[in-house]
Design a protein around this motif. Structure first.
Motif, short mmCIF file in Angstrom:
data_model
loop_
_atom_site.label_atom_id
_atom_site.label_comp_id
_atom_site.label_asym_id
_atom_site.label_seq_id
_atom_site.Cartn_x
_atom_site.Cartn_y
_atom_site.Cartn_z
N THR A 1 21.67 -15.07 18.82
CA THR A 1 21.76 -16.42 18.47
C THR A 1 20.79 -17.30 19.11
N PHE A 2 20.34 -17.09 20.38
CA PHE A 2 19.59 -17.82 21.21
C PHE A 2 18.21 -17.44 20.61
N ILE A 3 17.90 -16.08 20.30
CA ILE A 3 16.54 -15.62 20.05
C ILE A 3 16.50 -15.92 18.36
N LYS A 4 17.41 -16.02 17.52
CA LYS A 4 17.24 -16.23 16.21
C LYS A 4 16.88 -17.79 16.09
N GLY A 5 17.67 -18.43 16.82
CA GLY A 5 17.62 -19.99 16.59
C GLY A 5 18.40 -20.57 15.56
N GLU A 6 18.03 -22.02 15.44
CA GLU A 6 18.93 -22.42 14.37
C GLU A 6 18.06 -23.49 13.66
N TYR A 7 17.49 -24.38 14.29
CA TYR A 7 16.85 -25.50 13.79
C TYR A 7 15.09 -25.32 13.42
N GLY A 8 14.63 -24.97 14.30
CA GLY A 8 13.29 -24.75 14.29
C GLY A 8 12.43 -25.84 14.89
N ALA A 9 11.07 -25.88 15.08
CA ALA A 9 10.47 -26.88 15.71
C ALA A 9 9.13 -26.79 15.29
N VAL A 10 8.09 -27.60 15.78
CA VAL A 10 6.58 -27.35 15.74
C VAL A 10 6.19 -27.42 16.90
N GLN A 11 5.33 -26.56 17.37
CA GLN A 11 4.61 -26.53 18.65
C GLN A 11 3.19 -27.08 18.40
N THR A 12 3.02 -28.31 19.30
CA THR A 12 1.52 -29.05 19.37
C THR A 12 0.56 -28.37 20.10
N LYS A 13 -0.71 -28.59 19.89
CA LYS A 13 -1.74 -28.16 20.58
C LYS A 13 -1.67 -27.81 21.98
N SER A 14 -1.00 -29.03 22.82
CA SER A 14 -0.74 -29.15 24.01
C SER A 14 0.51 -28.20 24.67
N GLY A 15 1.00 -27.54 23.77
CA GLY A 15 2.37 -26.83 24.02
C GLY A 15 3.59 -27.55 24.01
N ASN A 16 3.68 -28.76 23.54
CA ASN A 16 4.68 -29.50 23.41
C ASN A 16 5.57 -29.25 22.22
N LEU A 17 6.75 -29.62 22.02
CA LEU A 17 7.58 -29.28 20.78
C LEU A 17 7.97 -30.55 20.11
N LEU A 18 7.61 -30.49 18.60
CA LEU A 18 8.34 -31.73 17.79
C LEU A 18 9.36 -31.07 16.99
N GLN A 19 10.62 -31.73 17.19
CA GLN A 19 11.90 -31.45 16.72
C GLN A 19 12.21 -32.43 15.39
N PHE A 20 13.17 -32.25 14.65
CA PHE A 20 13.23 -33.01 13.52
C PHE A 20 14.93 -33.73 13.57
N VAL A 21 15.03 -34.81 13.31
CA VAL A 21 16.24 -35.54 13.16
C VAL A 21 16.30 -36.28 12.00
N ASP A 22 17.64 -36.72 11.28
CA ASP A 22 17.54 -37.79 10.49
C ASP A 22 17.78 -39.41 11.08
N THR A 23 17.56 -40.27 10.31
CA THR A 23 17.85 -41.75 10.56
C THR A 23 18.96 -41.71 11.59
N ASP A 24 20.15 -40.88 11.54
CA ASP A 24 21.38 -40.91 12.46
C ASP A 24 21.26 -40.20 13.74
N GLY A 25 20.12 -39.68 13.74
CA GLY A 25 19.86 -39.02 15.11
C GLY A 25 20.30 -37.30 15.17
N HIS A 26 20.59 -36.96 14.08
CA HIS A 26 21.40 -35.75 13.91
C HIS A 26 20.18 -34.76 13.54
N ARG A 27 20.16 -33.35 14.24
CA ARG A 27 19.24 -32.34 13.88
C ARG A 27 19.17 -31.94 12.70
N VAL A 28 17.86 -31.68 12.18
CA VAL A 28 17.50 -31.19 10.83
C VAL A 28 16.73 -30.08 11.03
N ALA A 29 17.27 -28.93 10.31
CA ALA A 29 16.52 -27.54 10.37
C ALA A 29 15.23 -27.78 9.50
N VAL A 30 14.22 -27.04 10.09
CA VAL A 30 12.81 -27.13 9.34
C VAL A 30 12.95 -26.39 7.98
#
Length: 326
Positions: free
Chosen positions: A136-165
């Protein structure tokens, strides 16, 4: 010829020399030497993990958000429940091992057989649970976008709950070809293509006004920083480079790639110890069933296996504390 016997004063003391120093057999002493050396190895790994976490303390993944999966309960946010179950099973297997050793001291073959069997079952459940957690750790759940500097951009709704890509990205119809060394540059091969491109994620974000970008950086409240709507679009368009799903030794949707590196290495190293202990316990279990130790009038092999199993149990307590609780 007279022989004079000199009393060295060692009689009656714990250290009396001979072939059983400290009143322990050679095999038991060697098991203690192995445990001490292995404990130093694990200590070095956990110390390295601690230093790395301190270095990236403002952007380290939050364990309560990473380890939330429970078998047969997909989609529910239950942090640490499954890991706590794994820990409980391993501790209980250590208890059954204690009972097996005690039964061996009383030369009770039937009880040794039962408790050794329960110890083996506990170890198998733990190693199977760890394999499921890895998957499950390898498969992941929500996904994210990696930036050019190697950082991550994750996604949430207006209530702060995670949103899958996959819940908002708008898939295009363009065909993408995986680069392989046989049909491109002979010295390089591209890793497997992500399910979505950054452009498809951008289109999905533009079409869903209730979705925001969350960065890795922690604010003063210990929560990850959520960007405004305009800043979310700007960051994704200007810095987005790769859509990341799950975790491996190169990318990690949960945060710093080094977190996944340590997770795979340390928990995998401990899992190897558990698997080795299961094999050892199975061998000893069949010897118990065949009456090998009963004929010797000694169940010391069960006691030596117990020392190893308790060590594996104790190491997991520290791994559990470092990775999941702190």
């Amino acid at each position: 010829m007279n022989t004079t016997v000199v009393n060295t004063g060692t009689e009656g003391k714990t250290w009396g020399g001979g072939n059983e120093p400290l009143r322990a057999s050679y095999g038991k002493m060697m098991m203690w030497f192995f445990i001490v050396s292995d404990a130093l190895t694990f200590s070095g790994f956990l110390a390295a993990y601690g230093f790395s976490r301190f270095k990236f303390i403002d952007s380290w993944p939050i364990a309560d958000e990473v380890f939330t999966h429970v078998p047969f309960l997909h989609g529910q946010d239950l942090p640490m429940i499954f890991v706590a179950f794994m820990t409980f099973i391993l501790i209980m297997s250590s208890v059954t091992m204690v009972l097996a050793v005690d039964a061996g001291h009383h030369l009770n073959k039937q009880k040794v057989t039962i408790y050794m069997f329960l110890t083996i079952i506990g170890g198998i459940i733990f190693i199977g649970s760890q394999a499921w957690e890895w998957s499950t750790f390898i498969k992941g759940e929500y996904g994210a976008v990696q930036t050019k500097s190697g950082n991550l951009l994750q996604f949430v709704d207006t209530d702060g709950h995670r949103v899958a890509v996959s819940d908002f990205a708008i898939a295009g119809h363009s065909e993408r070809t995986l680069h392989e060394s046989k049909n491109g540059l002979w010295f390089t091969t591209e890793s497997s293509l992500p399910k979505f491109t950054v452009d498809e994620v951008v289109k999905g974000l533009e079409a869903n006004e209730n979705i925001l970008v969350r960065t890795e950086l922690l604010n003063e409240d210990g929560h990850k920083t959520v960007l405004s709507r305009s800043e979310s679009l700007r960051q994704l368009k200007s810095n987005g480079q790769l859509v990341v799903q799950g975790a491996n030794l190169q990318v990690n949707e949960y945060g710093k790639p080094i977190f996944a590196d340590f997770f795979f290495f340390i928990t995998g190293f401990h899992g190897f110890h558990v698997l080795s202990g299961i094999v050892l316990n199975i061998i000893i279990f069949f010897n118990v069933v065949l009456g090998t130790y009963e004929r010797r009038r000694s169940y010391e092999m069960v006691e030596k296996a117990g020392l190893y199993w308790h060590f594996v149990d104790l190491v997991w307590v520290f791994v559990f504390t470092f990775f999941y609780l702190v």
